[in-house]
Design a protein around this motif. Sequence first.
Motif, short mmCIF file in Angstrom:
data_model
loop_
_atom_site.label_atom_id
_atom_site.label_comp_id
_atom_site.label_asym_id
_atom_site.label_seq_id
_atom_site.Cartn_x
_atom_site.Cartn_y
_atom_site.Cartn_z
N GLN A 15 -7.69 2.14 5.03
CA GLN A 15 -8.52 1.44 4.18
C GLN A 15 -9.27 0.12 4.89
N PHE A 37 0.76 -1.40 0.07
CA PHE A 37 0.09 -0.10 -0.25
C PHE A 37 0.84 1.41 -0.10
N ARG A 74 -0.85 -0.56 -9.12
CA ARG A 74 -1.90 -1.16 -9.28
C ARG A 74 -2.98 -0.35 -9.90
N ARG A 75 -3.10 1.06 -9.92
CA ARG A 75 -4.06 1.84 -10.97
C ARG A 75 -3.53 1.47 -12.13
N LEU A 78 0.39 1.68 -4.87
CA LEU A 78 -0.90 2.03 -5.26
C LEU A 78 -0.97 2.56 -6.80
N GLU A 117 -1.95 3.75 5.04
CA GLU A 117 -3.11 3.49 3.93
C GLU A 117 -3.65 2.05 4.23
#
Lengths: 345, 362
Positions: B323, B126, B134-135, B131, B319
């Motif tokens: 989450q 994370f 992953r996006r 991140l 993060e």
Amino acid sequence: MSVESIVTPADKILITGSNGFIGTRALENLLARGFFNLRCFVRPSSKLEKLQKILAQFPAAKNVEIVAGDLLSREDCRRAAKDVAVIVHLAAGFDKSFAGAFMNSALATRNLLDAFLELGKPRRFVNVSSFAVYSNFKMERHALLDENCPLETEPQARNDAYGFGKLKQEQLVRDYGAQRGLKWVILRPGMVYGPGKSDLSGRIGINTFGFFIHLGGRNEMPMTFVDNCADAIVLAALKPGVDGEIFNVVDDERWTSKEFLAARKETKNFFSVWLPYPLMKFGCGLWENFSKKRHGQLPPVFNRRRCAAEWGGNTFSNEKLHKLLGWSPKIKTVDAMKLFLAQYK
Amino acid sequence: MKLRIAIIGCGKIADQHVQAAHRIGNCEIVAVCDREKLMAEQLAERFKISGVFGDAEEMLKQFSPDVVHITTPPLGHFPLAKLCLEHGSNVYLEKPFTVTAAEAQELVALAEQKNLRLTAGHNYQFTLEMLEMRRLVASGFLGGAAVHLESHWAYDLSDPTYVSPILGSKTHWVRQLPGQLFHNLISHSTARLAEFLDDDVMVSAQAHQSVRMKNLGGQEVQDELRVLLRDGKGTTAFLCFSTQIKPGLNSFRICGPKNSLLVENGSGSLLLNRAGSHKSYLTYFLPPLKAARQHLRNARVNIVDFLRGRLHQDSGMKELIEQFYVSIRQKNAPPIPYREIVLTARIMDEIFAQIKPEDSAT
Ligand SMILES: NC(=O)c1ccc[n+]([C@@H]2O[C@H](COP(=O)([O-])OP(=O)(O)OC[C@H]3O[C@@H](n4cnc5c(N)ncnc54)[C@H](OP(=O)(O)O)[C@@H]3O)[C@@H](O)[C@H]2O)c1
């Protein structure tokens, strides 16, 4: 070398941290005084060359016990403390995390104290502490820092895990004294120097940013040569009538940071920049504020309390050491510095 | 709703959890617990936490926390997490999630049955660069399913404070784990492979002891690990754990049929590798220039993120915790799918079964 003593050479003395920088010197000091009924506590992973070398110098030391273990184990503490009359406790936690430092200083000491009271023949517990427990935050610059000065109340704000561990360790020892009748002596050495320790003390300066920043300026250094320090520790273990006393350990002659650095540079010059205290204080203040505002995005490694403690400067005294322990530094500073600097050559 | 948090296990990592939770807001750490009560006391004192316990069950009964962070050594993870779930608390379990995959499965089943949430301390999944990776993957950057993955993880033996106590005692908790040193250190690097592999994974692992470890008195402790993996779809992966590679590698590469990505965790960088060919000598000139531009972009992004307060040494943990708390409040799926947590544990089980040193087989 004979002094009036609470123990005879027949009584068992345990040294923890016996393979360390000061521990090896304390061991040698005891051997030289004719104490051979010693138990050296070491961690199993320690390389024992230094310790073995010292033992080899004393033929009568063949019965000195070496016990391997970890003070975090109660069982190991029991093995260490069995039948022991005096403990010279030098092991300490130097971990950068608070929990790690607390474990190897405070928790380890708790285990050792319990074992000592349960299985030892306790006459005295010599707790080696540090100047890190003091706070000069509310003191004038260069004021006298002696055994009566205030202790740090906010080691977390000072970001000093080691100091936190040592404070808690001392507190435990005092509590065991008050509640369970433990007889103790506490020593707080200042800046211990000598062969075997090549890094310069943070009081002189730091290397954090890739080059040496000299921060000590003309501050007096609370310096004590490792053998002189070990001598004070051993006297504190032996001398009658000093239970419950606290001693700062510094030598008679104390150089300024500038002098110490100059001597070090004579062996091999290196680049350094001097930062005056007001600038450092300003920088530490800014850093601390930023760290707070950003919830530790920059860890508070520089902060006002640390700045005062390490670079604010104090004067020091060893009057109590002289008076109550009859100690005086056996090795004069000129000779001590030669021995210290030889390691860089 | 302000979440009431508790922590079990007050060792080194607990500080990070407390500090991350403080940065999140709308939650409060109400109690801390450690079998060694002095440890709980030192944490509580430093962070001004009121509840201090030496017994987990007592703490759960008195405080009924919404979430419990379990930060004990791994052997305690399964029984403690089970206890917390049984008392109605959601659980954040530090890595390695459990000692075995069977335990992981049992915890997941129990959480689902109780309608509670669980997550694993795979916080490196994370970080800001992960991140962003992953996006990009979700946006189709790879041009299809991943073809190959590579995960490198380094551990530096030069600081003796961690490894000395482990080597010093055969009864140290790390030595009690089936995978010993690896067991405590490869969760992060395995988890990022598990994210992109299906459940049908074949594992081939080899391990040995480095000369350095031997000289440190390492006995049976191995410290160099290489693993090849292949899943049912044919995605392959390589995992490398090393104490010897210098400078230490900490990276994740994901290669697609069209483009690839490289995450350099050590420097918080993400490098996009796009397919393309250049004429003649331009093939020697343009790609290095493009790579230079990407490195500059990474530096710029990191500086801006730092100044904006987004880049933090613990960004990943904050993060993940944030989450996780959102998923509890909104009753959504937790941030790490259970499939990934269990697969990570299964891969680790298989690795440790294959590399078991001869003398510990008895
Ligand atoms: N050096 C200074 O400038 C200075 C100044 C003021 C006070 N002091 C105090 O003086 C004492 C000795 O310091 P030093 O400089 O000699 O340090 P050192 O060389 O690091 O020695 C400390 C010893 O403690 C041992 N130890 C740590 N945790 C242990 C545990 N859980 N179980 C058993 N042993 C453990 C270490 O064993 P390993 O060898 O296995 O790591 C090491 O031998 C410490 O209490 C320190 O706080 C030092």
